[in-house]
Design a protein around this motif. Structure first.
Motif, short mmCIF file in Angstrom:
data_model
loop_
_atom_site.label_atom_id
_atom_site.label_comp_id
_atom_site.label_asym_id
_atom_site.label_seq_id
_atom_site.Cartn_x
_atom_site.Cartn_y
_atom_site.Cartn_z
N LYS A 236 0.85 -1.18 0.00
CA LYS A 236 0.00 0.00 0.00
C LYS A 236 0.89 1.23 0.00
CE LYS A 236 -2.07 -1.57 3.65
NZ LYS A 236 -2.93 -1.70 4.84
N GLY A 237 0.60 2.17 -0.88
CA GLY A 237 1.40 3.39 -0.96
C GLY A 237 0.99 4.20 -2.16
N ASN A 238 1.84 5.15 -2.52
CA ASN A 238 1.58 5.98 -3.69
C ASN A 238 2.54 5.56 -4.81
OD1 ASN A 238 2.19 8.55 -5.43
ND2 ASN A 238 0.24 8.98 -4.41
N GLY B 171 9.34 -6.30 7.41
CA GLY B 171 8.53 -5.71 6.35
C GLY B 171 9.26 -5.73 5.02
N PRO B 172 8.62 -5.22 3.96
CA PRO B 172 9.25 -5.20 2.64
C PRO B 172 10.52 -4.34 2.62
CG PRO B 172 6.89 -4.80 2.48
CD PRO B 172 7.24 -4.73 3.93
N GLU B 173 11.49 -4.76 1.79
CA GLU B 173 12.75 -4.02 1.68
C GLU B 173 13.11 -3.87 0.20
OE1 GLU B 173 15.75 -6.05 3.87
OE2 GLU B 173 14.67 -5.98 5.80
N GLY C 67 6.17 5.99 6.20
CA GLY C 67 6.57 5.39 7.47
C GLY C 67 7.79 4.50 7.35
N ALA C 68 8.58 4.71 6.30
CA ALA C 68 9.75 3.87 6.05
C ALA C 68 11.03 4.61 6.40
CB ALA C 68 9.78 3.44 4.58
N SER C 69 12.15 3.91 6.33
CA SER C 69 13.45 4.51 6.65
C SER C 69 14.48 4.07 5.62
CB SER C 69 13.90 4.10 8.06
OG SER C 69 14.04 2.69 8.15
N PHE D 251 10.42 -0.80 4.78
CA PHE D 251 9.01 -0.42 4.89
C PHE D 251 8.33 -1.19 6.02
CE2 PHE D 251 10.21 0.64 0.59
CZ PHE D 251 9.56 1.85 0.37
N PRO D 252 7.31 -0.59 6.66
CA PRO D 252 6.57 -1.29 7.71
C PRO D 252 5.83 -2.51 7.16
CG PRO D 252 6.11 1.09 7.74
CD PRO D 252 6.85 0.81 6.48
N ALA D 253 5.74 -3.54 7.99
CA ALA D 253 5.09 -4.78 7.56
C ALA D 253 3.63 -4.57 7.22
CB ALA D 253 5.23 -5.83 8.67
N GLU D 254 2.96 -3.60 7.88
CA GLU D 254 1.53 -3.42 7.63
C GLU D 254 1.23 -2.87 6.23
OE1 GLU D 254 2.90 0.02 10.38
OE2 GLU D 254 3.19 -2.15 10.22
#
Length: 433
Positions: free
Chosen positions: A314-316, A351-353, A404-406, A423-426
């Motif tokens: 989920k994102g843009n 989460g995704p990387e 919300g990622a780093s 990225f966050p797992a959610e």
């Protein structure tokens, strides 16, 4: 009946009762017996009063531990009133303690430091922010003189000289502090500290941004204006030279367009009026397109491979494409010919990387903390050769923040770099293929 009558009327009645009792004894048994009875009654009454005075004295010595005594006659009213005063005082003390607790809780949540001192500068209380700003500890330093705890010469002069009309600006423990001292009551003073470090940093970044943007725009404008002046001054230029000049002007115009586009993108990403609009980002087709663009940019000079083994998210889509494209194009630009670039999308532990590894020139560790600043360049001459705008990693940082990622960066000079977006797992969408 007023409060005074409550005490003297019973006393008069008791005195009349004793006199009547002594008179009755004298009437039946003689004057001597009456006087003896009166003396006995007087001694008994006096002893009773002394007993209650003793009980009252014991209670006054330890009102918090001794039980309020019971009384007789007027002492009943005295002890009742003392008990009421004690309850009222306990209630007032409880309310005062509650207000003091609320005050300290409110002061503890302030973004500024607050220190309460007495009139001779002894520490009475301070909030956690002031402990951080000034290096104080309420538990350790309470009751100590503040000027003995903070040994900065400018601070001591400010406190002792008493020139409190203007705030004091000092650098203490690596922070730029603005300090105000405010007289409070007759025997207390409040010291307020405000951390100016971040505001100064932001102001410096703003000045640097304007200066760098002006510089970056001036260079292509100078080239374009130079060729236009040549065209005006030398209309007889041959077609080949004129065509070469037009090509160079087109390149510089494209460079300005890219810079302006990146600046507008950054402004939109930072704007509070531009909330993140989320959708399901189809990762594989997006990364395949980015891979083709990277190979076109490389022109066959690098070995570029990609692994996609993670979920959609989920994102843009546009923002994610911009961030991933910047990371991949940077790897291409800063990897010498013959080097390799590995792009991967995996489902990591948390989460995704998205990971980009290269065998490029690498980055010295001292530059890593500042890489995502606008226009920050490790090697300015190299950056101009690669035609970068200097805003790519700043865009990456803000895109990741909005999701919300780093960003994790690891690099060694001469060995290459790794940029990992976590990225966050959610945000993972496992149900979409």
């Amino acid at each position: 009946m007023n409060s005074q009558a409550t005490f003297w009327i019973p006393a008069v009645l008791r005195a009349l009762l004793l006199l009547g009792a002594a008179g009755a004894v004298a009437y039946f048994w003689g004057l001597t017996a009456g006087l003896a009875a009166g003396l006995v009654f007087f001694i008994a009454t006096s002893g009773l009063q002394l007993f209650y005075l003793y009980k009252l004295g014991l209670w006054l010595d330890k009102p918090e531990s001794e039980r309020m005594p019971d009384g007789w006659g007027g002492w009943t009213e005295i002890f009742a009133r003392l008990y009421k005063l004690k309850r009222d005082d306990e209630k007032n003390q409880s309310e005062l303690a509650e207000w003091l607790t609320r005050f300290r809780q409110a002061m503890s949540r302030l973004p500024d430091g607050v220190v309460i001192m007495d009139d001779v500068l002894f520490l009475e209380w301070c909030n956690p922010i002031s402990e951080k700003h000034l290096g104080l500890s309420l538990e350790r330093d309470k009751g100590m003189r503040v000027t003995n705890l903070i040994r900065h010469p400018d601070f001591i002069d400010y406190i002792i000289l008493g020139r409190y009309e203007q705030p004091l600006n000092i650098t203490l423990k690596g922070r730029k502090l603005v300090i105000h001292l405010i007289p409070f009551e007759n025997r207390r003073q409040i010291l307020v500290t405000h951390d100016q470090t971040e505001l100064d940093r932001i102001d410096a970044m703003r000045r640097d941004f304007i200066a760098n943007a002006s510089h970056e725009l001036r260079t292509p404008l100078t080239v374009i204006n130079g060729f236009l002046e040549i065209a005006l001054a030398q209309p007889e230029l041959d077609a080949a030279t004129r065509q070469d000049h037009v090509r160079l002007m087109a390149e510089q115009g494209k460079r300005m367009q890219n810079l302006i586009d990146d600046m507008l993108t950054l402004t939109r990403l930072e704007s509070l009026d531009s909330p993140l609009r989320t959708e399901v980002v189809r990762i594989r087709p997006m990364l395949e397109q980015i891979l083709q663009e990277a190979k076109a940019l490389s022109s066959g000079k690098h070995n570029i491979v990609m692994d996609v083994d993670g979920p959609d998210m989920k994102g843009n889509t546009d923002e994610m494409r911009s961030a991933f494209t910047n990371l991949v194009s940077n790897a291409v630009r800063y990897t010498p010919e013959g080097g390799s670039i590995h792009i991967s999308w995996i489902n990591g532990e948390n989460g995704p990387e998205f990971i980009v590894r290269d065998t490029g020139i690498g980055i010295d560790p001292e530059h890593l903390p500042r890489l995502t600043e606008r226009f920050y360049r490790v090697d300015k001459s190299r950056s101009r050769e690669t035609k970068g705008t200097g805003l790519g990693l700043a865009i990456v940082k803000h895109v990741l923040l909005r999701h919300g990622a780093s960003l994790n960066i690891a690099s060694k000079v001469g060995e290459g770099s790794q940029f990992k977006a976590l990225f966050p797992a959610e945000l993972a969408v496992h149900s979409v293929s």
